[in-house]
Every structure is written in structure tokens, then in C-alpha cells.
Design a protein around this motif. Structure first.
Motif, PDB file in Angstrom:
ATOM      1  N   ARG A 134      -5.367  -9.785  13.547  1.00  0.00           N
ATOM      2  CA  ARG A 134      -4.258  -9.617  12.605  1.00  0.00           C
ATOM      3  C   ARG A 134      -3.902  -8.138  12.584  1.00  0.00           C
ATOM      4  NH1 ARG A 134      -1.845 -12.537   8.814  1.00  0.00           N
ATOM      5  NH2 ARG A 134      -3.362 -14.243   8.961  1.00  0.00           N
ATOM      6  N   LYS A 135      -2.633  -7.824  12.808  1.00  0.00           N
ATOM      7  CA  LYS A 135      -2.214  -6.434  12.947  1.00  0.00           C
ATOM      8  C   LYS A 135      -1.194  -6.076  11.872  1.00  0.00           C
ATOM      9  CE  LYS A 135      -1.559  -4.859  17.126  1.00  0.00           C
ATOM     10  NZ  LYS A 135      -1.039  -4.676  18.497  1.00  0.00           N
ATOM     11  N   VAL A 136      -1.197  -4.813  11.495  1.00  0.00           N
ATOM     12  CA  VAL A 136      -0.170  -4.302  10.599  1.00  0.00           C
ATOM     13  C   VAL A 136       0.013  -2.814  10.882  1.00  0.00           C
ATOM     14  CG1 VAL A 136      -1.754  -3.713   8.708  1.00  0.00           C
ATOM     15  CG2 VAL A 136       0.634  -4.267   8.203  1.00  0.00           C
ATOM     16  N   ALA A 137       1.244  -2.333  10.774  1.00  0.00           N
ATOM     17  CA  ALA A 137       1.556  -0.914  10.943  1.00  0.00           C
ATOM     18  C   ALA A 137       2.043  -0.369   9.608  1.00  0.00           C
ATOM     19  CB  ALA A 137       2.613  -0.721  12.018  1.00  0.00           C
ATOM     20  N   LEU A 138       1.494   0.773   9.208  1.00  0.00           N
ATOM     21  CA  LEU A 138       1.852   1.396   7.942  1.00  0.00           C
ATOM     22  C   LEU A 138       2.282   2.834   8.173  1.00  0.00           C
ATOM     23  CD1 LEU A 138      -1.201   0.267   5.767  1.00  0.00           C
ATOM     24  CD2 LEU A 138       1.031  -0.839   5.889  1.00  0.00           C
ATOM     25  N   LEU A 139       3.352   3.262   7.515  1.00  0.00           N
ATOM     26  CA  LEU A 139       3.698   4.670   7.452  1.00  0.00           C
ATOM     27  C   LEU A 139       2.897   5.318   6.328  1.00  0.00           C
ATOM     28  CD1 LEU A 139       7.574   4.472   7.912  1.00  0.00           C
ATOM     29  CD2 LEU A 139       5.849   5.036   9.631  1.00  0.00           C
ATOM     30  N   ARG A 140       2.742   6.624   6.399  1.00  0.00           N
ATOM     31  CA  ARG A 140       1.907   7.314   5.415  1.00  0.00           C
ATOM     32  C   ARG A 140       2.398   7.076   3.998  1.00  0.00           C
ATOM     33  NH1 ARG A 140      -0.968   8.281   2.250  1.00  0.00           N
ATOM     34  NH2 ARG A 140      -2.429   9.987   1.889  1.00  0.00           N
ATOM     35  N   ASN A 141       3.717   7.019   3.804  1.00  0.00           N
ATOM     36  CA  ASN A 141       4.220   6.836   2.444  1.00  0.00           C
ATOM     37  C   ASN A 141       4.053   5.410   1.933  1.00  0.00           C
ATOM     38  OD1 ASN A 141       6.202   5.451   3.819  1.00  0.00           O
ATOM     39  ND2 ASN A 141       7.842   6.917   3.407  1.00  0.00           N
ATOM     40  N   MET A 142       3.542   4.520   2.795  1.00  0.00           N
ATOM     41  CA  MET A 142       3.260   3.145   2.371  1.00  0.00           C
ATOM     42  C   MET A 142       1.807   2.977   1.929  1.00  0.00           C
ATOM     43  SD  MET A 142       5.247   1.333   5.564  1.00  0.00           S
ATOM     44  CE  MET A 142       4.846  -0.356   5.112  1.00  0.00           C
ATOM     45  N   VAL A 143       1.010   4.040   2.096  1.00  0.00           N
ATOM     46  CA  VAL A 143      -0.419   3.975   1.791  1.00  0.00           C
ATOM     47  C   VAL A 143      -0.675   4.609   0.435  1.00  0.00           C
ATOM     48  CG1 VAL A 143      -2.732   4.611   2.550  1.00  0.00           C
ATOM     49  CG2 VAL A 143      -0.952   4.100   4.241  1.00  0.00           C
ATOM     50  N   ALA A 144      -1.408   3.907  -0.421  1.00  0.00           N
ATOM     51  CA  ALA A 144      -1.693   4.403  -1.771  1.00  0.00           C
ATOM     52  C   ALA A 144      -2.785   5.469  -1.742  1.00  0.00           C
ATOM     53  CB  ALA A 144      -2.119   3.241  -2.655  1.00  0.00           C
ATOM     54  N   ARG A 145      -3.076   6.007  -2.898  1.00  0.00           N
ATOM     55  CA  ARG A 145      -4.194   6.939  -3.049  1.00  0.00           C
ATOM     56  C   ARG A 145      -5.480   6.144  -3.302  1.00  0.00           C
ATOM     57  NH1 ARG A 145      -2.852  12.270  -4.030  1.00  0.00           N
ATOM     58  NH2 ARG A 145      -0.631  12.686  -4.348  1.00  0.00           N
ATOM     59  N   PRO A 146      -6.609   6.653  -2.849  1.00  0.00           N
ATOM     60  CA  PRO A 146      -7.878   5.953  -3.133  1.00  0.00           C
ATOM     61  C   PRO A 146      -8.120   5.845  -4.633  1.00  0.00           C
ATOM     62  CG  PRO A 146      -8.177   7.606  -1.421  1.00  0.00           C
ATOM     63  CD  PRO A 146      -6.818   7.839  -2.003  1.00  0.00           C
ATOM     64  N   GLY A 147      -8.770   4.765  -5.037  1.00  0.00           N
ATOM     65  CA  GLY A 147      -9.089   4.573  -6.434  1.00  0.00           C
ATOM     66  C   GLY A 147     -10.310   5.370  -6.858  1.00  0.00           C
ATOM     67  N   PRO A 148     -10.507   5.541  -8.151  1.00  0.00           N
ATOM     68  CA  PRO A 148     -11.702   6.247  -8.652  1.00  0.00           C
ATOM     69  C   PRO A 148     -12.974   5.548  -8.177  1.00  0.00           C
ATOM     70  CG  PRO A 148     -10.116   5.849 -10.408  1.00  0.00           C
ATOM     71  CD  PRO A 148      -9.647   5.056  -9.240  1.00  0.00           C
ATOM     72  N   GLY A 149     -13.862   6.310  -7.606  1.00  0.00           N
ATOM     73  CA  GLY A 149     -15.118   5.738  -7.147  1.00  0.00           C
ATOM     74  C   GLY A 149     -15.083   5.178  -5.744  1.00  0.00           C
ATOM     75  N   ASP A 150     -13.888   4.991  -5.169  1.00  0.00           N
ATOM     76  CA  ASP A 150     -13.812   4.525  -3.787  1.00  0.00           C
ATOM     77  C   ASP A 150     -14.312   5.627  -2.862  1.00  0.00           C
ATOM     78  OD1 ASP A 150     -12.686   2.296  -4.848  1.00  0.00           O
ATOM     79  OD2 ASP A 150     -10.707   2.550  -3.953  1.00  0.00           O
ATOM     80  N   ALA A 151     -15.036   5.236  -1.815  1.00  0.00           N
ATOM     81  CA  ALA A 151     -15.663   6.248  -0.952  1.00  0.00           C
ATOM     82  C   ALA A 151     -15.731   5.763   0.485  1.00  0.00           C
ATOM     83  CB  ALA A 151     -17.059   6.575  -1.460  1.00  0.00           C
ATOM     84  N   LEU A 152     -15.781   6.731   1.375  1.00  0.00           N
ATOM     85  CA  LEU A 152     -15.885   6.484   2.819  1.00  0.00           C
ATOM     86  C   LEU A 152     -16.897   7.459   3.386  1.00  0.00           C
ATOM     87  CD1 LEU A 152     -12.978   6.203   5.396  1.00  0.00           C
ATOM     88  CD2 LEU A 152     -14.636   8.054   5.580  1.00  0.00           C
TER      89      LEU A 152
END
Length: 291
Positions: A134-152
């Protein structure tokens, strides 16, 4: 006279030439493969002592939904020199691959066509479409900010594999040995990425990501519950700034808005009962592909 056999070390320069002509990859990418030659078996076709066609076989496992594991291989870097095309050399080599793998007791073999037109060609050699993505393409302005506590955070190949298998339990999917997860990690790091573990309020998951160019990130594998995928994309965008993001997720999970299914890997079955059982199945999942 034609000869097909496992490659010899002195033939590596010729193999690299074929690879570059066929795929256009840079030298660092090709050299990385040969620096990890123990992870695969290269087979070659020669005419009058000259190597004209090659392929590599990565050892993988095809895991069925009920947990049965099938011994398999992934055909990679199938290439013929431009001066030797239209002679049937690739088909000859693929026939030898079948003999070689069946002699080794394999249950099946997988391949990822390099372009859409090749799906029809490989179908004529006995391959069937089994794995999609399953594929999807996103532009940067379509991506939200990480939520509090989310981590990578980067994750070891061993830990990546362990969580990957837990997440894909109950599905038809390709299982990689830790050495090939490490191989993918090396590829991703060459291009500014890595293997990551993601923790979000919607669940925990994994990603294998790298830069295609300075403006584009390819997430070869994003394993997260559907409700957490937007949060995962946000984490990856914070870690790897770019203008565009291409994300691939398993076909049997819901995806982000705008996602679509696309054929990915084909499988040839070496056991009749497997062919009968899975001939019409198109929701298997491969993941990396090392593309």
C-alpha cells in the motif's frame, strides 16, 4: 557455448559492469552489495567464456498466515548486458535458478519486477503476483507535528526483526534473517536514513527509511497500526526533513488517506499444493525489496 554456474571472484568486475548498465546505480551502492557477498549467491550465464547475464539469490523465508515457514529465495539484480539482449539469456538463467533452488530443497522463489511491463514477462516464466504494497505520497505540508510523548529512535536489526515478526503474525509475508535486516540498515544509512522504532499514542511500530534525493524520502517499510500511521509520518518528517515522502505499508492494513494498492513481488511455487492454495492470493507482503 553457453555455461550457467555460480559466479567466481575474478568475475566481479564484469558483474559490476552489467549491474551499472542495467540499473544505473552508483558505484557505492554496487560496491556495498559485493562487500556483503556472504549474504547472497550470485549465478552467471556465460557465452564462450564471457559473462553476459547475472542474478543474485538472497535467502529468505515465506511465512504463511497459520505460521508455516517455507524455504525460499529472492531473485535480485537480474541483469543482461545490452549487447546480449533478446537472446533469451535471462530466461535460460531463470530456468537454472529453478533447478538450483529445487536441488537445494526450496519451496518457492520470489522476484520484484523492476518495472510494470516485466510483470507480464515473469508470468510467462511461472511467477504469480502474490505480494502487494500500500503506497501513499505526502508533501511536507500534509504531515502533522509529532504528538506529545511520540518518539523515534534507531533500532538494531535483531530487535527490528523480532518486532516485525510479531506485528506481521497471522499474515503471508517474507521473513528476513537478521543479516538481511542489517543489510537493509546499511543501505538506509548510506542514504541518510536508518531502521527506526516508533512509539506513538496510537501504538508502536517500525520504519525503514532513506533519502532518494535531497527533496524526497522513501519509507520502504512503515509498520504501524492504521490509526498511528499519521503520527509515524510526523516522526519521520521531523527526523528526516524533505519536501516529499513516499510511504509503503502492508496491503492488508488500512492506510492513510490517498493510499492505494500496487503489485510488488511475484512468487513461483515449487510444490503443487502451494500453487493451488495461493494462486489467487495478492495480499502477501514483502517489505524491503532492497530497491
Amino acid at each position: 557455448m553457453l555455461e550457467i554456474r555460480p559466479a567466481r571472484p575474478e568475475e566481479i568486475p564484469r558483474q559490476k559492469e552489467l549491474w551499472k548498465l542495467a540499473f544505473g546505480d552508483d558505484d557505492a551502492y554496487i560496491d556495498y552489495f559485493y562487500q556483503h557477498g556472504e549474504e547472497s549467491q550470485v549465478l552467471v550465464l556465460l557465452e564462450d567464456g564471457v559473462v553476459w547475464t547475472m542474478t543474485a539469490l538472497f535467502p529468505v523465508t515465506l511465512t504463511l498466515p497459520e505460521g508455516e515457514r517455507l524455504s525460499s529465495a529472492y531473485i535480485y539484480a537480474l541483469a543482461t548486458h545490452p549487447e546480449a539482449r533478446k537472446k533469451g539469456f535471462a530466461r535460460f538463467l531463470l530456468n537454472y535458478v529453478d533447478y538450483y533452488l529445487q536441488e537445494a530443497g526450496k519451496d518457492c522463489v520470489a522476484i520484484v519486477p523492476a518495472e510494470p511491463s516485466l510483470y507480464r514477462y515473469f508470468a510467462t516464466t511461472g511467477f504469480e503476483p502474490v505480494c502487494s504494497t500500500r503506497k501513499v505520497a505526502l508533501l511536507r505540508n500534509m504531515v502533522a507535528r509529532p504528538g506529545p510523548g511520540d518518539a523515534l529512535a534507531p533500532v538494531s536489526p535483531e530487535d527490528y526483526n523480532a518486532l516485525r515478526e510479531r506485528m506481521l503474525d497471522g499474515t503471508l509475508h517474507i521473513t528476513y534473517p537478521p543479516s538481511l535486516a542489517a543489510y537493509q540498515q546499511g543501505l538506509s544509512r548510506m542514504d541518510g536514513g536508518d531502521l527506526f522504532r516508533l512509539t506513538t499514542s496510537g501504538g508502536e511500530g517500525l520504519a525503514a527509511a532513506e533519502y532518494l534525493d535531497e527533496d524526497t524520502v522513501l519509507v520502504k517499510e512503515l509498520l504501524l497500526p492504521a490509526a498511528a500511521q499519521a503520527a509515524g509520518a510526523a516522526l519521520l518528517a521531523r527526523q528526516m526533513p524533505a519536501r516529499r515522502y513516499h510511504l509503503r505499508t502492508p496491503p492488508f492494513w488500512d492506510g492513510l488517506a490517498g493510499s492505494y494498492l500496487q503489485s510488488f513481488a511475484m512468487v513461483k511455487w515449487y510444490r503443487l499444493e502451494l500453487a493451488r492454495a495461493w494462486r489467487e492470493y495478492r495480499r502477501g507482503y514483502m517489505g524491503f525489496g532492497f530497491d
